[in-house]
Enzyme design. Sequence first.
Site, PDB file in Angstrom:
ATOM      1  N   HIS A  83      22.125  53.425  24.454  1.00 21.96           N
ATOM      2  CA  HIS A  83      21.042  53.765  24.148  1.00 21.96           C
ATOM      3  C   HIS A  83      20.192  55.670  23.980  1.00 21.96           C
ATOM      4  CE1 HIS A  83      21.961  55.257  28.432  1.00 21.96           C
ATOM      5  NE2 HIS A  83      21.270  55.488  28.178  1.00 21.96           N
ATOM      6  N   ASP A  84      21.222  56.702  23.795  1.00 23.69           N
ATOM      7  CA  ASP A  84      20.834  57.788  23.774  1.00 23.69           C
ATOM      8  C   ASP A  84      20.539  58.277  22.417  1.00 23.69           C
ATOM      9  OD1 ASP A  84      19.858  57.876  26.618  1.00 23.69           O
ATOM     10  OD2 ASP A  84      22.067  58.527  26.672  1.00 23.69           O
ATOM     11  N   ASP A 103      25.845  58.025  35.606  1.00 23.44           N
ATOM     12  CA  ASP A 103      25.122  58.446  34.919  1.00 23.44           C
ATOM     13  C   ASP A 103      25.657  60.164  35.145  1.00 23.44           C
ATOM     14  OD1 ASP A 103      22.804  59.134  33.228  1.00 23.44           O
ATOM     15  OD2 ASP A 103      22.234  60.255  34.695  1.00 23.44           O
ATOM     16  N   ASP A 143      23.724  50.807  37.096  1.00 20.54           N
ATOM     17  CA  ASP A 143      24.020  52.713  36.350  1.00 20.54           C
ATOM     18  C   ASP A 143      23.349  53.186  37.449  1.00 20.54           C
ATOM     19  OD1 ASP A 143      23.369  54.472  34.431  1.00 20.54           O
ATOM     20  OD2 ASP A 143      23.250  53.376  33.131  1.00 20.54           O
ATOM     21  N   GLU A 187      29.482  58.864  32.338  1.00 16.39           N
ATOM     22  CA  GLU A 187      29.281  59.369  31.047  1.00 16.39           C
ATOM     23  C   GLU A 187      29.624  61.049  31.329  1.00 16.39           C
ATOM     24  OE1 GLU A 187      25.328  60.046  28.969  1.00 16.39           O
ATOM     25  OE2 GLU A 187      25.168  60.556  31.467  1.00 16.39           O
TER      26      GLU A 187
HETATM   27  C1  GLC Z   1      21.960  59.910  31.289  1.00 11.92           C
HETATM   28  C2  GLC Z   1      20.980  59.118  30.563  1.00 11.92           C
HETATM   29  C3  GLC Z   1      19.845  59.312  29.467  1.00 11.92           C
HETATM   30  C4  GLC Z   1      18.824  59.601  30.676  1.00 11.92           C
HETATM   31  C5  GLC Z   1      19.975  60.862  31.154  1.00 11.92           C
HETATM   32  C6  GLC Z   1      19.302  61.557  32.248  1.00 11.92           C
HETATM   33  O1  GLC Z   1      22.349  61.264  29.498  1.00 11.92           O
HETATM   34  O2  GLC Z   1      22.269  58.091  29.769  1.00 11.92           O
HETATM   35  O3  GLC Z   1      19.465  58.166  29.005  1.00 11.92           O
HETATM   36  O4  GLC Z   1      18.118  60.338  29.705  1.00 11.92           O
HETATM   37  O5  GLC Z   1      20.929  60.915  31.619  1.00 11.92           O
HETATM   38  O6  GLC Z   1      19.311  60.426  33.330  1.00 11.92           O
END
Ligand code: GLC
Length: 535
Positions: free
Chosen positions: A335-336, A206, A104, A270
């Site tokens: 995980h979100d 990310d 990641d 993402e």
């Molecule tokens: C992304 C991740 C999340 C994190 C955020 C800040 O959305 O998936 O878990 O809290 O970025 O890095």
Amino acid sequence: MADYLWWKHGVIYQIYPRSFQDSNGDGIGDLQGVIERLDYLNDGTEQSLGIDAIWFSPTFPSPMADFGYDVSDYEDVHPDFGDLATMDRLIAEAHKRGIRVILDFVPNHSSSQHPWFLESRSSQESSRRDWYIWRDAKPEGSPPNNWIAAFGGPAWEWDQPTQQYYLHSFLKEQPDLNWRNPQVEERMHEVLRFWMRRGVDGFRIDVMDRVVKDPELRDNPPQTNPRYRALAQTAMQVHQYDQNWPDIIDVVRGIRKVVDEFPERMTVGEVGGPPEQIVKYYGTDGHDGLHLAFNFPFVRVRQRHWTAEHMRRVVDAFEGALTPGAWPNHVFGNHDVGRFVSRVNDDGRGQERARVAALLLLTLRGTPFIYYGEEIGMEDGDVPEELLQDPARFFAPGRDPERTPMQWTRSGDFTSGTPWLPYSNLRCNVADEMQDPKSLLALYRRLIWFRRGSNALRFGEYKPLDNLPPSVFAYTRTDGDERLLTVLNFANEHVRFALPDGIRIVEMVIGTHGELPTAEEIPLAGNEGRLLRLS
Ligand code: GLC
Ligand code: CA
């Protein structure tokens, strides 16, 4: 197009490292634990799940303000998880089994404890001041603009000693790096090379969509987002100037160039927005942008969206927006967000729907992503208030319910100590489901191994069928002589219908309800799906 390309044709499995397997009894999952469980993921036989790659949520040193998404050293391993030697061993052991490793990459922000930020913060004259985004207060002392942080509150934090604000799109412990500074970009490129030299096969990136913002840092529009529904305060704002800013694509191209210095590496980003926006991140026909950008709508599916019409619309919108060289992907959980089973369980049929979702995920065109535990039907954990851990509780109860430990047996067996979060419903566990040919795990294994040998599923043409009953989504996947048909019933009731002319079923390949006889007319039970071979 018959060449096997792991990130297109393989199945990617996400591991939340704290929660997969603990090897030393401290209740926190670690990389040695993952090594010990690799055979479950793929030992080369159909006894194992058969996945092709693992994406690890962050494994780097971090004060864990956002459980690893606040990185304090991009080129090391958090001691809770192991060290660089453990990571090297993990990579080697994974590769031995044909499993690729995706880390990641968190480019938008570091931890506020990262030495770069400590230096940046030390004075306005610091040589690293411009590595982050510092601005004066407005004359009356308020923040430079009206941006809201993703976890609520203003996106600016006042630094009393140096009399300026710094930008943090997430927690104040996560200051935004300044990618408009070429030194930052060059240094972050080096991070990518560091890991690729160690054998890492790719990166999940990310919040790619926020890495650069409007250089003038203008206010977002004052009006409330008309699509605002979430409980998160940030969703109220239209992120016109701090998300999907047009020249992000230049940053993406820079990253792609670095990744292309090494053979067969990949990126998956993402990004938020409608399909037309997301596909821009693939660059020109998928050649100079991200290899994949997450297609997120399934991650937001709740029971009210569980209709053939909605699910088909999501697939077709993404397929329709992609340029010819760009490749789709599908994902039901991460995980979100709450666990899929729990999101579609208002009437207690979540587990049934998980079977249909598995059939859909693994027979669509595009890379499937599986969140650890999804294959055993793991449900949201019921975490008591005093055990909640996620500091970014921008919606109650935060993201702990979907991060509970992997369930290996009826008693969990994730750790010999006390798990960092309690288990969810242990009725779903690997050991029991391994024994049961009717389990969700058995269905996943069969689908994944069948897919591996099927060109039609891996890269064949996708074609949805029209004029079906409203509760049915059906599509063919075709490569040469191999013609497959997936039929899925999203209603709770039985439905019976004749197939369109010219479609002739040869056999049932895999079904959510077991091996049923094949007929020209298809009777589907409630929440039933079938994968069929056509002549
Ligand atoms: C992304 C991740 C999340 C994190 C955020 C800040 O959305 O998936 O878990 O809290 O970025 O890095
Ligand atoms: Ca541990």
